[in-house]
Design a protein around this motif. Sequence first.
Motif, PDB file in Angstrom:
ATOM      1  N   ASP A 130       0.612  -1.248  -0.181  1.00 16.27           N
ATOM      2  CA  ASP A 130       0.127  -0.184  -0.053  1.00 16.27           C
ATOM      3  C   ASP A 130       0.710   1.125   0.011  1.00 16.27           C
ATOM      4  O   ASP A 130       0.060   2.338  -0.910  1.00 16.27           O
ATOM      5  N   TYR A 131       1.812   0.912   0.488  1.00 13.91           N
ATOM      6  CA  TYR A 131       2.729   2.542   0.656  1.00 13.91           C
ATOM      7  C   TYR A 131       3.407   2.654  -0.804  1.00 13.91           C
ATOM      8  O   TYR A 131       3.901   3.503  -1.195  1.00 13.91           O
ATOM      9  N   GLU A 132       3.728   1.436  -0.869  1.00 12.45           N
ATOM     10  CA  GLU A 132       4.548   1.249  -2.882  1.00 12.45           C
ATOM     11  C   GLU A 132       3.499   2.130  -3.259  1.00 12.45           C
ATOM     12  O   GLU A 132       3.952   3.190  -4.454  1.00 12.45           O
ATOM     13  N   GLU A 133       1.952   2.036  -3.277  1.00  9.38           N
ATOM     14  CA  GLU A 133       1.326   2.329  -4.329  1.00  9.38           C
ATOM     15  C   GLU A 133       0.768   3.937  -4.312  1.00  9.38           C
ATOM     16  O   GLU A 133       0.852   4.913  -5.107  1.00  9.38           O
ATOM     17  N   ILE A 134       1.098   4.257  -2.523  1.00  9.78           N
ATOM     18  CA  ILE A 134       0.858   5.100  -2.116  1.00  9.78           C
ATOM     19  C   ILE A 134       1.553   6.215  -2.571  1.00  9.78           C
ATOM     20  O   ILE A 134       1.256   7.128  -3.713  1.00  9.78           O
ATOM     21  N   GLY A 135       2.679   5.731  -3.064  1.00  7.87           N
ATOM     22  CA  GLY A 135       4.341   6.269  -3.633  1.00  7.87           C
ATOM     23  C   GLY A 135       3.561   7.461  -4.999  1.00  7.87           C
ATOM     24  O   GLY A 135       3.807   7.944  -6.001  1.00  7.87           O
ATOM     25  N   ARG A 136       3.785   5.492  -5.577  1.00  3.53           N
ATOM     26  CA  ARG A 136       3.101   6.591  -7.033  1.00  3.53           C
ATOM     27  C   ARG A 136       2.336   6.769  -7.034  1.00  3.53           C
ATOM     28  O   ARG A 136       2.173   7.484  -8.151  1.00  3.53           O
ATOM     29  N   ILE A 137       1.072   6.524  -6.649  1.00  2.00           N
ATOM     30  CA  ILE A 137       0.253   7.518  -7.311  1.00  2.00           C
ATOM     31  C   ILE A 137       0.440   9.532  -6.972  1.00  2.00           C
ATOM     32  O   ILE A 137       0.178   9.836  -7.738  1.00  2.00           O
ATOM     33  N   LEU A 138       1.530   9.751  -6.213  1.00  2.00           N
ATOM     34  CA  LEU A 138       2.034  10.525  -5.553  1.00  2.00           C
ATOM     35  C   LEU A 138       2.776  10.821  -6.592  1.00  2.00           C
ATOM     36  O   LEU A 138       2.866  12.321  -7.158  1.00  2.00           O
ATOM     37  N   LYS A 139       3.696  10.345  -6.738  1.00  2.00           N
ATOM     38  CA  LYS A 139       4.498  10.001  -8.101  1.00  2.00           C
ATOM     39  C   LYS A 139       3.761  10.588  -9.493  1.00  2.00           C
ATOM     40  O   LYS A 139       3.964  12.052 -10.227  1.00  2.00           O
ATOM     41  N   GLU A 140       2.974   9.818  -9.905  1.00  2.00           N
ATOM     42  CA  GLU A 140       1.938  10.298 -11.883  1.00  2.00           C
ATOM     43  C   GLU A 140       1.160  11.840 -10.876  1.00  2.00           C
ATOM     44  O   GLU A 140       1.482  11.873 -12.337  1.00  2.00           O
ATOM     45  N   GLY A 141       0.374  12.033  -9.547  1.00  2.00           N
ATOM     46  CA  GLY A 141       0.341  13.302  -9.849  1.00  2.00           C
ATOM     47  C   GLY A 141       0.614  14.177  -9.807  1.00  2.00           C
ATOM     48  O   GLY A 141       0.398  15.638 -10.363  1.00  2.00           O
ATOM     49  N   ALA A 142       1.971  14.104  -9.427  1.00  2.00           N
ATOM     50  CA  ALA A 142       3.396  14.875  -9.924  1.00  2.00           C
ATOM     51  C   ALA A 142       3.964  15.164 -10.726  1.00  2.00           C
ATOM     52  O   ALA A 142       3.733  16.808 -11.750  1.00  2.00           O
ATOM     53  N   GLU A 143       3.711  14.659 -12.240  1.00  2.00           N
ATOM     54  CA  GLU A 143       4.081  14.389 -13.002  1.00  2.00           C
ATOM     55  C   GLU A 143       3.432  15.121 -14.112  1.00  2.00           C
ATOM     56  O   GLU A 143       3.288  15.556 -14.614  1.00  2.00           O
ATOM     57  N   GLU A 144       1.867  14.664 -14.166  1.00  2.00           N
ATOM     58  CA  GLU A 144       0.660  14.919 -14.403  1.00  2.00           C
ATOM     59  C   GLU A 144       0.584  16.940 -13.790  1.00  2.00           C
ATOM     60  O   GLU A 144       0.507  17.411 -15.290  1.00  2.00           O
ATOM     61  N   ARG A 145       0.840  17.049 -12.596  1.00  2.00           N
ATOM     62  CA  ARG A 145       0.504  18.575 -12.537  1.00  2.00           C
ATOM     63  C   ARG A 145       1.663  19.657 -12.412  1.00  2.00           C
ATOM     64  O   ARG A 145       1.338  20.722 -12.618  1.00  2.00           O
ATOM     65  N   CYS A 146       2.441  18.987 -12.000  1.00  2.00           N
ATOM     66  CA  CYS A 146       3.876  20.265 -11.757  1.00  2.00           C
ATOM     67  C   CYS A 146       5.106  20.024 -11.784  1.00  2.00           C
ATOM     68  O   CYS A 146       5.688  19.517 -11.583  1.00  2.00           O
ATOM     69  N   SER A 147       5.082  18.701 -13.309  1.00  2.00           N
ATOM     70  CA  SER A 147       6.589  18.788 -13.942  1.00  2.00           C
ATOM     71  C   SER A 147       7.519  17.753 -12.674  1.00  2.00           C
ATOM     72  O   SER A 147       8.528  17.551 -13.067  1.00  2.00           O
ATOM     73  N   GLY A 148       5.982  17.212 -11.880  1.00  2.00           N
ATOM     74  CA  GLY A 148       7.302  16.188 -11.300  1.00  2.00           C
ATOM     75  C   GLY A 148       7.437  16.194  -9.511  1.00  2.00           C
ATOM     76  O   GLY A 148       8.865  16.265  -9.152  1.00  2.00           O
ATOM     77  N   ARG A 149       7.853  17.579  -9.614  1.00  2.00           N
ATOM     78  CA  ARG A 149       8.628  19.327  -8.505  1.00  2.00           C
ATOM     79  C   ARG A 149       7.450  17.813  -7.311  1.00  2.00           C
ATOM     80  O   ARG A 149       6.568  18.380  -7.156  1.00  2.00           O
ATOM     81  N   ARG A 150       8.628  17.262  -6.391  1.00  2.00           N
ATOM     82  CA  ARG A 150       7.730  16.603  -5.431  1.00  2.00           C
ATOM     83  C   ARG A 150       9.140  15.764  -5.010  1.00  2.00           C
ATOM     84  O   ARG A 150       9.763  15.760  -4.639  1.00  2.00           O
ATOM     85  N   PHE A 151       8.514  16.542  -2.989  1.00  2.00           N
ATOM     86  CA  PHE A 151       9.281  15.701  -1.774  1.00  2.00           C
ATOM     87  C   PHE A 151       8.809  15.508  -0.971  1.00  2.00           C
ATOM     88  O   PHE A 151       7.114  15.504  -0.833  1.00  2.00           O
ATOM     89  N   ALA A 152       9.175  14.332  -0.376  1.00  2.00           N
ATOM     90  CA  ALA A 152       8.669  13.801   0.613  1.00  2.00           C
ATOM     91  C   ALA A 152       9.343  14.379   2.287  1.00  2.00           C
ATOM     92  O   ALA A 152      10.583  14.204   2.383  1.00  2.00           O
ATOM     93  N   VAL A 153       8.662  14.124   3.527  1.00  2.00           N
ATOM     94  CA  VAL A 153       9.697  14.460   4.681  1.00  2.00           C
ATOM     95  C   VAL A 153       8.778  13.327   5.877  1.00  2.00           C
ATOM     96  O   VAL A 153       8.031  13.486   6.638  1.00  2.00           O
ATOM     97  N   LEU A 154       9.570  12.808   6.620  1.00  2.00           N
ATOM     98  CA  LEU A 154       9.553  11.759   7.735  1.00  2.00           C
ATOM     99  C   LEU A 154       8.712  12.360   8.695  1.00  2.00           C
ATOM    100  O   LEU A 154       9.183  13.554   9.408  1.00  2.00           O
ATOM    101  N   GLU A 155       7.434  11.654   8.782  1.00  2.00           N
ATOM    102  CA  GLU A 155       7.087  12.675  10.611  1.00  2.00           C
ATOM    103  C   GLU A 155       6.864  10.739  11.221  1.00  2.00           C
ATOM    104  O   GLU A 155       8.330  10.825  11.755  1.00  2.00           O
ATOM    105  N   GLY A 156       5.721  10.367  10.703  1.00  2.00           N
ATOM    106  CA  GLY A 156       5.863   9.662  12.526  1.00  2.00           C
ATOM    107  C   GLY A 156       5.550   8.061  11.733  1.00  2.00           C
ATOM    108  O   GLY A 156       6.075   8.499  10.564  1.00  2.00           O
ATOM    109  N   GLY A 157       5.496   6.858  12.670  1.00  2.00           N
ATOM    110  CA  GLY A 157       6.280   6.134  12.104  1.00  2.00           C
ATOM    111  C   GLY A 157       7.186   4.799  13.365  1.00  2.00           C
ATOM    112  O   GLY A 157       8.416   5.658  13.414  1.00  2.00           O
TER     113      GLY A 157
END
Length: 278
Positions: free
Chosen positions: A234-261
Amino acid sequence: MKVVYSERFAERYTTNPVESPDRVRLPARELAGYEFVEPPQASLEDVSRIHSREHIERVREKGMLAPALLAAGGACRAAEIALRGEAAFALVRPPGHHAASDHAWGMCYLNNVAIAVRMALDRMGGGMGGEAEGPKEAGLGRRRGGGSGGRVLIVDIDLHFGDGTVSIFRWDERVRIANVGAIDPGFDYLTLDPAGYIGQVERAVAESEFDLLAVSAGFDTYLLDWGGLLDLSDYEEIGRILKEGAEERCSGRRFAVLEGGYHQDLRLCVKGFVRGFE
Ligand SMILES: [Zn+2]
């Protein structure tokens, strides 16, 4: 794909024991195949755009200013990499999304994502296309959205509602925040199944216009962590959805920051997410 990390993130400091150095040390080993980038400390100037002087002083008195500045600096470095069009994951601690302008709780001190997003908004200015900057908006009033080049979507996938981030950007129309799963602070996520959760991620991306995607990447919704919901795929799928959304909307500009876990499998959750997000 770059991983922003410093061995200093694994230093010991006084906090809740669950927020242990292994939370970053073990994922860093798991991500060894990626290119690592060392973060600088965030500048007090960048931090002061988000937090009050009194709040920063209280963090200093707790002995947490140095680690918190380094975590915020990691988020800022990840945002800079994203603005250049490359994905980045900031493997930082302490986390940040419960830190508001003038108070903090939940093992958070400075709001790493908020500091990075504010810095990125300033860099983006009037547009990514090199347009002239518009007139400076004065004061702390409502910021208008729209226009080109200055909109950020923050997707918060932590188990817990990112109340600090929401309060910081409450009046800033350039920033939209989707707290996936945590429909409200009453934690309605408990009624979701994994498909419903992933559907919320898809909708958050599909229903937004943005020029930069930031992710508050907490992994405590993991099956064996407190949330008891999402598995590694599921986490891989979520990462992929976010990547594809960024590629579609904003030329792939994306970053993630660790919070909890907090489960020992955090390293695998991070690896799965990064595999989808890269
Ligand atoms: Zn959390």
